[in-house]
Design a protein around this motif. Structure first.
Motif, PDB file in Angstrom:
ATOM      1  N   SER A  40       4.574 -44.251  -8.125  1.00 48.83           N
ATOM      2  CA  SER A  40       4.851 -43.124  -9.008  1.00 48.83           C
ATOM      3  C   SER A  40       5.580 -42.045  -8.201  1.00 48.83           C
ATOM      4  N   PRO A  41       6.218 -41.080  -8.868  1.00 46.39           N
ATOM      5  CA  PRO A  41       6.955 -40.036  -8.147  1.00 46.39           C
ATOM      6  C   PRO A  41       6.031 -39.223  -7.238  1.00 46.39           C
ATOM      7  N   ALA A  42       6.606 -38.618  -6.195  1.00 45.30           N
ATOM      8  CA  ALA A  42       5.819 -37.878  -5.203  1.00 45.30           C
ATOM      9  C   ALA A  42       5.035 -36.729  -5.818  1.00 45.30           C
ATOM     10  N   TRP A  43       5.588 -36.101  -6.869  1.00 50.02           N
ATOM     11  CA  TRP A  43       4.884 -34.951  -7.451  1.00 50.02           C
ATOM     12  C   TRP A  43       3.590 -35.352  -8.128  1.00 50.02           C
ATOM     13  N   GLN A  44       3.393 -36.647  -8.389  1.00 46.98           N
ATOM     14  CA  GLN A  44       2.155 -37.116  -8.997  1.00 46.98           C
ATOM     15  C   GLN A  44       1.181 -37.656  -7.948  1.00 46.98           C
ATOM     16  N   ARG A  45       1.654 -37.779  -6.701  1.00 48.08           N
ATOM     17  CA  ARG A  45       0.810 -38.328  -5.636  1.00 48.08           C
ATOM     18  C   ARG A  45       0.442 -37.251  -4.626  1.00 48.08           C
ATOM     19  N   LYS A  46      -0.452 -37.583  -3.734  1.00 44.65           N
ATOM     20  CA  LYS A  46      -0.950 -36.638  -2.748  1.00 44.65           C
ATOM     21  C   LYS A  46       0.160 -36.111  -1.845  1.00 44.65           C
ATOM     22  N   GLU A  47       1.122 -36.962  -1.494  1.00 40.79           N
ATOM     23  CA  GLU A  47       2.163 -36.534  -0.555  1.00 40.79           C
ATOM     24  C   GLU A  47       3.078 -35.460  -1.125  1.00 40.79           C
ATOM     25  N   GLY A  48       3.111 -35.284  -2.430  1.00 41.89           N
ATOM     26  CA  GLY A  48       3.925 -34.245  -3.043  1.00 41.89           C
ATOM     27  C   GLY A  48       3.146 -32.983  -3.369  1.00 41.89           C
ATOM     28  N   LYS A  49       1.847 -32.995  -3.084  1.00 44.29           N
ATOM     29  CA  LYS A  49       1.000 -31.847  -3.395  1.00 44.29           C
ATOM     30  C   LYS A  49       0.629 -31.103  -2.118  1.00 44.29           C
ATOM     31  N   SER A  50       0.584 -29.804  -2.211  1.00 42.29           N
ATOM     32  CA  SER A  50       0.220 -28.971  -1.069  1.00 42.29           C
ATOM     33  C   SER A  50      -1.300 -28.932  -0.937  1.00 42.29           C
ATOM     34  N   ALA A  51      -1.778 -28.922   0.292  1.00 45.90           N
ATOM     35  CA  ALA A  51      -3.228 -28.859   0.515  1.00 45.90           C
ATOM     36  C   ALA A  51      -3.801 -27.535   0.035  1.00 45.90           C
ATOM     37  N   SER A  52      -2.970 -26.479   0.037  1.00 40.71           N
ATOM     38  CA  SER A  52      -3.455 -25.168  -0.389  1.00 40.71           C
ATOM     39  C   SER A  52      -3.290 -24.945  -1.890  1.00 40.71           C
ATOM     40  N   GLY A  53      -2.807 -25.950  -2.611  1.00 41.33           N
ATOM     41  CA  GLY A  53      -2.654 -25.854  -4.063  1.00 41.33           C
ATOM     42  C   GLY A  53      -1.199 -25.898  -4.486  1.00 41.33           C
ATOM     43  N   GLY A  54      -0.935 -26.483  -5.634  1.00 45.39           N
ATOM     44  CA  GLY A  54       0.430 -26.582  -6.147  1.00 45.39           C
ATOM     45  C   GLY A  54       1.202 -27.716  -5.504  1.00 45.39           C
ATOM     46  N   LEU A  55       2.517 -27.696  -5.663  1.00 47.91           N
ATOM     47  CA  LEU A  55       3.384 -28.734  -5.116  1.00 47.91           C
ATOM     48  C   LEU A  55       4.072 -28.229  -3.857  1.00 47.91           C
ATOM     49  N   ASN A  56       4.333 -29.142  -2.931  1.00 45.88           N
ATOM     50  CA  ASN A  56       5.123 -28.788  -1.755  1.00 45.88           C
ATOM     51  C   ASN A  56       6.604 -29.037  -2.064  1.00 45.88           C
ATOM     52  N   ARG A  57       7.470 -28.840  -1.069  1.00 46.33           N
ATOM     53  CA  ARG A  57       8.912 -28.999  -1.301  1.00 46.33           C
ATOM     54  C   ARG A  57       9.268 -30.413  -1.756  1.00 46.33           C
ATOM     55  N   LYS A  58       8.625 -31.404  -1.152  1.00 45.42           N
ATOM     56  CA  LYS A  58       8.900 -32.793  -1.518  1.00 45.42           C
ATOM     57  C   LYS A  58       8.494 -33.049  -2.974  1.00 45.42           C
ATOM     58  N   GLY A  59       7.355 -32.505  -3.381  1.00 44.23           N
ATOM     59  CA  GLY A  59       6.889 -32.659  -4.756  1.00 44.23           C
ATOM     60  C   GLY A  59       7.820 -32.001  -5.760  1.00 44.23           C
ATOM     61  N   ILE A  60       8.319 -30.822  -5.422  1.00 42.59           N
ATOM     62  CA  ILE A  60       9.231 -30.114  -6.322  1.00 42.59           C
ATOM     63  C   ILE A  60      10.552 -30.865  -6.438  1.00 42.59           C
ATOM     64  N   ALA A  61      11.063 -31.358  -5.300  1.00 42.88           N
ATOM     65  CA  ALA A  61      12.315 -32.132  -5.332  1.00 42.88           C
ATOM     66  C   ALA A  61      12.143 -33.393  -6.168  1.00 42.88           C
ATOM     67  N   SER A  62      10.996 -34.046  -6.033  1.00 42.08           N
ATOM     68  CA  SER A  62      10.699 -35.253  -6.796  1.00 42.08           C
ATOM     69  C   SER A  62      10.621 -34.945  -8.291  1.00 42.08           C
ATOM     70  N   TYR A  63       9.992 -33.829  -8.651  1.00 38.25           N
ATOM     71  CA  TYR A  63       9.870 -33.432 -10.056  1.00 38.25           C
ATOM     72  C   TYR A  63      11.240 -33.159 -10.653  1.00 38.25           C
ATOM     73  N   ARG A  64      12.094 -32.475  -9.898  1.00 37.44           N
ATOM     74  CA  ARG A  64      13.445 -32.170 -10.390  1.00 37.44           C
ATOM     75  C   ARG A  64      14.264 -33.438 -10.613  1.00 37.44           C
ATOM     76  N   ARG A  65      14.096 -34.430  -9.731  1.00 37.33           N
ATOM     77  CA  ARG A  65      14.797 -35.700  -9.912  1.00 37.33           C
ATOM     78  C   ARG A  65      14.320 -36.419 -11.165  1.00 37.33           C
ATOM     79  N   ALA A  66      13.002 -36.394 -11.385  1.00 40.52           N
ATOM     80  CA  ALA A  66      12.419 -37.087 -12.539  1.00 40.52           C
ATOM     81  C   ALA A  66      12.708 -36.367 -13.856  1.00 40.52           C
TER      82      ALA A  66
END
Length: 129
Positions: A40-66
């Motif tokens: 699944s796209p990074a924004w739906q997985r742990k690697e796209g989520k920030s440990a402090s909450g929300g999405l990290n840069r990779k998650g946001i880029a993945s969401y924009r692509r999707a």
């Protein structure tokens, strides 16, 4: 083909789905990933989520692509006292806090609302709500 065969749940619908008929935009990522067996796209997985909450840069880029054309941007993490009143960032923060506080109150269980490590509480902390 008559209209009768294209009714919901008819065999003709399933035949069209197997012939790679384009899906609605909202489900395109999920359908493609389901068929190809890929992750699944990074924004739906742990690697796209920030440990402090929300999405990290990779998650946001993945969401924009999707979701082409989306305007998703990074969280406003600046302290409210440092933001200029009425600025774009201040208004985004105020709107987010109002929306998410309402979700926390109405759409989460009591256990999730109390849990400091729940995704909603982490994001509210990150945005200084």
């Amino acid at each position: 083909m008559s209209r009768y065969y294209l009714q919901k749940g008819s065999p003709a619908i399933f035949d069209q789905l197997e012939q790679n008929v384009p899906y609605p935009k909202a489900h395109s990522t999920q359908r493609t990933n389901f068929r190809s067996g890929s992750k699944s796209p990074a924004w739906q997985r742990k690697e796209g989520k920030s440990a402090s909450g929300g999405l990290n840069r990779k998650g946001i880029a993945s969401y924009r692509r999707a979701n082409p054309g989306s305007k998703l941007s990074m969280a406003v993490t600046t302290k409210p006292s440092k933001l200029k009143k009425g600025s774009k960032a201040a208004n985004r923060r105020k709107s987010f806090c109002a929306r998410m506080s309402g979700m926390k109150k109405r759409l989460t269980s009591a256990k999730t609302a109390r849990d400091p490590n729940s995704r909603i509480n982490k994001s509210l902390r990150k945005w200084n709500c």
